[in-house]
Enzyme design. Structure first.
Site, PDB file in Angstrom:
ATOM      1  N   HIS A  99      -1.883   0.644   7.724  1.00  0.00           N
ATOM      2  CA  HIS A  99      -1.467   1.716   8.634  1.00  0.00           C
ATOM      3  C   HIS A  99      -2.073   1.526  10.020  1.00  0.00           C
ATOM      4  O   HIS A  99      -3.014   0.759  10.218  1.00  0.00           O
ATOM      5  CB  HIS A  99      -1.790   3.085   8.045  1.00  0.00           C
ATOM      6  CG  HIS A  99      -3.218   3.532   8.123  1.00  0.00           C
ATOM      7  ND1 HIS A  99      -3.699   4.341   9.124  1.00  0.00           N
ATOM      8  CD2 HIS A  99      -4.275   3.327   7.299  1.00  0.00           C
ATOM      9  CE1 HIS A  99      -4.983   4.619   8.915  1.00  0.00           C
ATOM     10  NE2 HIS A  99      -5.350   4.012   7.810  1.00  0.00           N
ATOM     11  N   GLU A 140      -0.805   7.705   7.997  1.00  0.00           N
ATOM     12  CA  GLU A 140      -1.582   7.585   6.758  1.00  0.00           C
ATOM     13  C   GLU A 140      -2.703   8.598   6.713  1.00  0.00           C
ATOM     14  O   GLU A 140      -3.006   9.160   5.663  1.00  0.00           O
ATOM     15  CB  GLU A 140      -2.137   6.163   6.633  1.00  0.00           C
ATOM     16  CG  GLU A 140      -2.834   5.865   5.311  1.00  0.00           C
ATOM     17  CD  GLU A 140      -4.335   6.175   5.301  1.00  0.00           C
ATOM     18  OE1 GLU A 140      -4.973   6.001   4.247  1.00  0.00           O
ATOM     19  OE2 GLU A 140      -4.870   6.583   6.359  1.00  0.00           O
ATOM     20  N   GLU A 141      -3.329   8.821   7.868  1.00  0.00           N
ATOM     21  CA  GLU A 141      -4.504   9.692   7.899  1.00  0.00           C
ATOM     22  C   GLU A 141      -4.185  11.128   7.484  1.00  0.00           C
ATOM     23  O   GLU A 141      -5.045  11.839   6.969  1.00  0.00           O
ATOM     24  CB  GLU A 141      -5.132   9.683   9.301  1.00  0.00           C
ATOM     25  CG  GLU A 141      -5.712   8.345   9.739  1.00  0.00           C
ATOM     26  CD  GLU A 141      -6.928   7.916   8.930  1.00  0.00           C
ATOM     27  OE1 GLU A 141      -7.293   8.627   7.974  1.00  0.00           O
ATOM     28  OE2 GLU A 141      -7.506   6.872   9.249  1.00  0.00           O
ATOM     29  N   ASP A 183      -6.536  -1.670   4.507  1.00  0.00           N
ATOM     30  CA  ASP A 183      -6.713  -0.491   5.353  1.00  0.00           C
ATOM     31  C   ASP A 183      -7.822  -0.804   6.356  1.00  0.00           C
ATOM     32  O   ASP A 183      -7.558  -1.355   7.418  1.00  0.00           O
ATOM     33  CB  ASP A 183      -7.057   0.713   4.474  1.00  0.00           C
ATOM     34  CG  ASP A 183      -6.967   2.038   5.209  1.00  0.00           C
ATOM     35  OD1 ASP A 183      -7.263   2.062   6.412  1.00  0.00           O
ATOM     36  OD2 ASP A 183      -6.632   3.053   4.580  1.00  0.00           O
ATOM     37  N   ASP A 214     -11.057   1.782  11.070  1.00  0.00           N
ATOM     38  CA  ASP A 214     -10.029   2.470  10.300  1.00  0.00           C
ATOM     39  C   ASP A 214      -8.948   3.003  11.229  1.00  0.00           C
ATOM     40  O   ASP A 214      -9.158   4.020  11.908  1.00  0.00           O
ATOM     41  CB  ASP A 214     -10.671   3.624   9.532  1.00  0.00           C
ATOM     42  CG  ASP A 214      -9.699   4.348   8.632  1.00  0.00           C
ATOM     43  OD1 ASP A 214      -8.573   3.856   8.452  1.00  0.00           O
ATOM     44  OD2 ASP A 214     -10.067   5.418   8.106  1.00  0.00           O
ATOM     45  N   HIS A 260     -14.221   7.939  10.839  1.00  0.00           N
ATOM     46  CA  HIS A 260     -13.417   9.063  11.321  1.00  0.00           C
ATOM     47  C   HIS A 260     -14.077   9.830  12.470  1.00  0.00           C
ATOM     48  O   HIS A 260     -13.781  11.013  12.674  1.00  0.00           O
ATOM     49  CB  HIS A 260     -13.086  10.028  10.177  1.00  0.00           C
ATOM     50  CG  HIS A 260     -11.970   9.554   9.298  1.00  0.00           C
ATOM     51  ND1 HIS A 260     -11.359  10.357   8.363  1.00  0.00           N
ATOM     52  CD2 HIS A 260     -11.348   8.351   9.194  1.00  0.00           C
ATOM     53  CE1 HIS A 260     -10.428   9.670   7.722  1.00  0.00           C
ATOM     54  NE2 HIS A 260     -10.409   8.442   8.213  1.00  0.00           N
TER      55      HIS A 260
END
Length: 727
Positions: free
Chosen positions: A368, A415-416, A444, A378, A528
């Site tokens: 993604h 995706e998140e 990922d 990420d 994140h």
């Protein structure tokens, strides 16, 4: 004499003629075989291209570094213009590699923050320091090269969080697991009507919030404890060290379903049917209480206001943290969150390299693109690796390589928010994928640090071993990835794909497609947060980008083996052994409950026999070779065996799905009911056991027996597919 001579001469002539005919037939056969061989060898064998793919001559650290830099210049959350621009970059790069590429768009329901407020007070008489109003901001660091675009980072929030206001005393619930609430109950702590303070680290954040609701809480605050993400404070934090700064916040989704919540089970194409917000809540996958993520600094401030019993040692923080107590109160939190829902367009980028001999068989690679902030780890370490795979495949094509089967490269969006881009595409292409997809290979977070990690459905175990034995370890040039991978335990540790943590979920758990997921490193402190940027990757994650190169090598070489080998490199004996072990563990767990597991063990034995038989069939054809005059016949047999190997995984699925979770069709691998990141083998049986232990009724335990029968039937069906014989 003359007559006798003539008879002899005639006889000899006949023998000579027969000999000449045999010789002619022999030369003809050799000619056909030679011509056939030359036609096959007019270009180098596939093995030559596979070796070239992983060679230093075509790998490129600088190209990966450049792609990662370009993809992470701005925050690019799903549904934003910045992420659309990132999609355009991926598309243009793939097109520049002469790979047929296009964008598939979906209109999906996403959420964004409008306002947030968090105020800490104490009952009267309060000290002068109260009330405390938290600013809920992540701080820019000195010399931050992204300071000029930091305002584009969304305010810290939980996607799909419940809008509302909650006011209550604080209870500390450790990691917010079911067992943590059991501990609180045993200690006499009443959670009802409180606001839970829990730390990240063990389970999915959506389950932290949902578990709080089920325990009676009216709101939830989730923070990044320094003990888990801050390195204990000994080394400092980013940008000096790799650790999360005190103001860092882990944002993310609290939706624990898969795909657009408003289109459960069907694709979010333009003008499609959608369910209402009330119906979404009734589905049970979005929280019913408001929540917010906060930093370590804010979490400790709240913790200092909590009294009551001192928490056990394993519930405490780092050595210089305040003493963690359970509460409730006396600190009182006022939590307000308002979000907005919007139908936004997302873009999946799809690239296709068509197979020459079996174009209708798909080997799919996916990663993604959308990120909560800059996304250097990420997910764009994976996106950069995907583009490196594409670039190397272009190099192979320039030298004459053509895949036997079709290779599909996918760059997913959203995706998140809940695996949305990949799930909508799978739902949109369900029948084609179910009949044609050979395997799905996911990456990922390609690189978070050192150490190779892999997860897979078991029939791919041997292939991953074979691939890693050919690729050099990026951190030790004297050994292969395989050698460093097995060193700690003398055998490779391959995890399973039961969790809902990435885009393999729809492929494995919804359709039943053999899948794998690979990475270097496992977890990283700035996950994140706004500190997941190119600087962090260049300084701490992969300074020389060698790990990115290694991931691309393993990922692409595995795909090449699946796309080019005449026989699919699947081994279902690994599956049988895995199921046998899990069934034995299950037997140990419920041996005193009167549950009959004999049907399950019998079906696993049948699977083992079927796997052995198909391996023997494959070996017999490989050893006999393929002669020109029976080539067509053998190719039909090869195709038939490959179809059985490909379709066997589908038979682990059941149309009804799991009880109460019908989207999850796979009866062997699915997320744990109370932790979307956790993997559960025999998930339907596990769910039934949990309910039976809670209800403790004969009917509940009969439900466990029913789930055992369901799994047994599925495993038996897999055996039938592998043998290819009607009953």
């Amino acid at each position: 004499m003359k007559k006798q001579w003539s008879t002899s001469h005639s006889h000899n002539y006949t023998k000579l003629k027969h000999s000449m005919i045999k010789i002619a037939i022999g030369f003809l056969a050799i000619g056909i075989a030679t011509s056939f061989s030359l036609s096959l060898s007019s270009s180098p064998p596939k093995s030559y291209y596979h070796s070239l793919y992983i060679s230093n001559s075509i790998s490129d650290n600088a190209s990966i570094s450049h792609d990662l830099y370009m993809l992470t210049r701005r925050p690019h959350v799903a549904g934003t213009e910045a992420n659309a621009q990132a999609a355009a970059y991926v598309l243009s790069t793939l097109v520049s590699y002469n790979i047929d590429s296009h964008i598939v768009s979906y209109d999906v329901s996403l959420t964004y923050p409008i306002s947030r407020s968090l105020i800490l007070t104490q009952p009267e008489p309060a000290s002068e320091q109260f009330p405390i109003t938290f600013d809920l901001r992540q701080e820019i660091y000195d010399g931050d090269p992204y300071a000029d675009v930091a305002h584009e980072v969304l305010p810290t929030f939980h996607a799909y969080a419940k809008s509302g206001t909650a006011r209550g005393a604080v209870v500390y619930a450790n990691y917010g697991r079911v067992e943590d609430y059991k501990t609180l109950k045993e200690k006499g702590v009443n959670v009802t009507g409180t606001i839970v303070l829990a730390r990240y680290g063990k389970i999915f954040r959506g389950d932290i919030v949902n578990n709080a609701f089920e325990a009676g809480a009216i709101g939830a605050i989730v923070y990044t404890d320094r003990k888990d993400y801050g390195g204990g404070g000994d080394e400092g934090w980013f940008p000096k060290a790799k650790w999360m700064p005190p103001s860092g916040v882990q944002v993310g989704s609290v939706y624990d379903g898969a795909g657009d919540p408003s289109t459960p089970g069907w694709p979010s194409i333009h003008g499609c049917e959608r369910i209402s917000d009330d119906e979404v809540e009734k589905q049970g996958n979005v929280p019913l209480i408001p929540s917010l993520p906060v930093s370590a600094a804010d979490g400790e401030t709240i913790m200092r206001s909590v009294g009551g019993q001192v928490a056990d040692e394993d519930w405490q923080g780092s050595k210089d943290s305040p003493t963690y107590r359970l509460g409730p109160g006396p600190g009182i939190l006022n939590l307000t969150y308002t979000g907005k829902k919007a139908i936004e367009t997302i873009q999946n980028v799809i690239a296709i390299i068509e197979g020459v001999e079996e174009p209708d068989r798909f080997v799919i690679l996916g990663n993604h693109r959308d990120a909560w902030t800059f996304g250097a780890v990420d997910p764009n370490s994976g996106t950069a690796a995907l583009l490196e795979v594409a670039r190397r495949l272009m190099k192979l094509q320039e030298r004459g390589w053509k895949p036997r089967r079709t290779i599909v490269l996918c760059n997913w969006d959203a995706e998140e928010y809940g695996l949305i881009g990949s799930t909508e595409w799978v739902e949109d292409n369900r029948e084609l994928l179910a009949s044609r997809a050979v395997a799905y290979l996911n990456v990922d977070c390609a690189v978070t640090g050192a150490g190779f990690h892999a997860s897979a459905t078991p029939q791919l175990d041997k292939l991953l071993v074979k691939t890693t034995q050919r690729v050099g370890d990026p951190d030790n040039s004297s050994q292969t990835i395989y050698e460093s991978w097995v060193a700690p335990h003398n055998s490779p540790t391959i995890e399973r794909l039961g969790g809902g943590g990435s885009d393999y979920a729809a492929f494995v758990q919804h359709i039943g497609i053999a899948s794998a997921d690979v990475s270097f490193g496992k977890g990283y402190p700035v996950y994140h947060s706004m500190y997941d940027d190119f600087v962090w990757m260049e300084k701490f994650g992969d300074p020389m980008f060698r790990r990115h190169i290694a991931v691309a090598s393993v990922w692409g070489l595995t795909a090449l083996q699946l796309a080019d080998e005449e026989f699919l490199p699947f081994d279902y004996l690994s599956y049988a052994y895995e199921l046998q072990k899990n069934a034995k563990d299950l037997e140990d767990e419920i041996s005193d409950k009167g549950i009959r597991l004999a049907p399950l063990f019998e079906s696993i034995k049948r699977l083992r026999d079927a796997a052995t038989k198909i391996n023997q069939e494959r070996k017999a054809i490989e050893e006999n070779g393929v002669w020109a005059w029976k080539f067509k016949k053998d190719q039909v047999k090869v195709r038939e065996i490959n179809d059985r190997l490909m379709m066997a995984e589908r038979a682990f699925t059941d149309a009804e799905g799991l009880s109460g979770r019908s989207w999850y069709k796979h009866l062997i691998y699915a997320p744990s009911k109370h932790d979307d990141y956790g993997s559960s083998c025999f998930p339907g049986i596990d769910d039934a056991i949990e309910e039976a232990r809670s209800l403790s009724t004969p009917e509940a335990w009969r439900s466990v027996q029913h789930q055992v029968w369901r799994v047994s039937r599925a495993v038996r069906h897999v055996s039938q597919v592998l043998t290819g014989e009607l009953t």
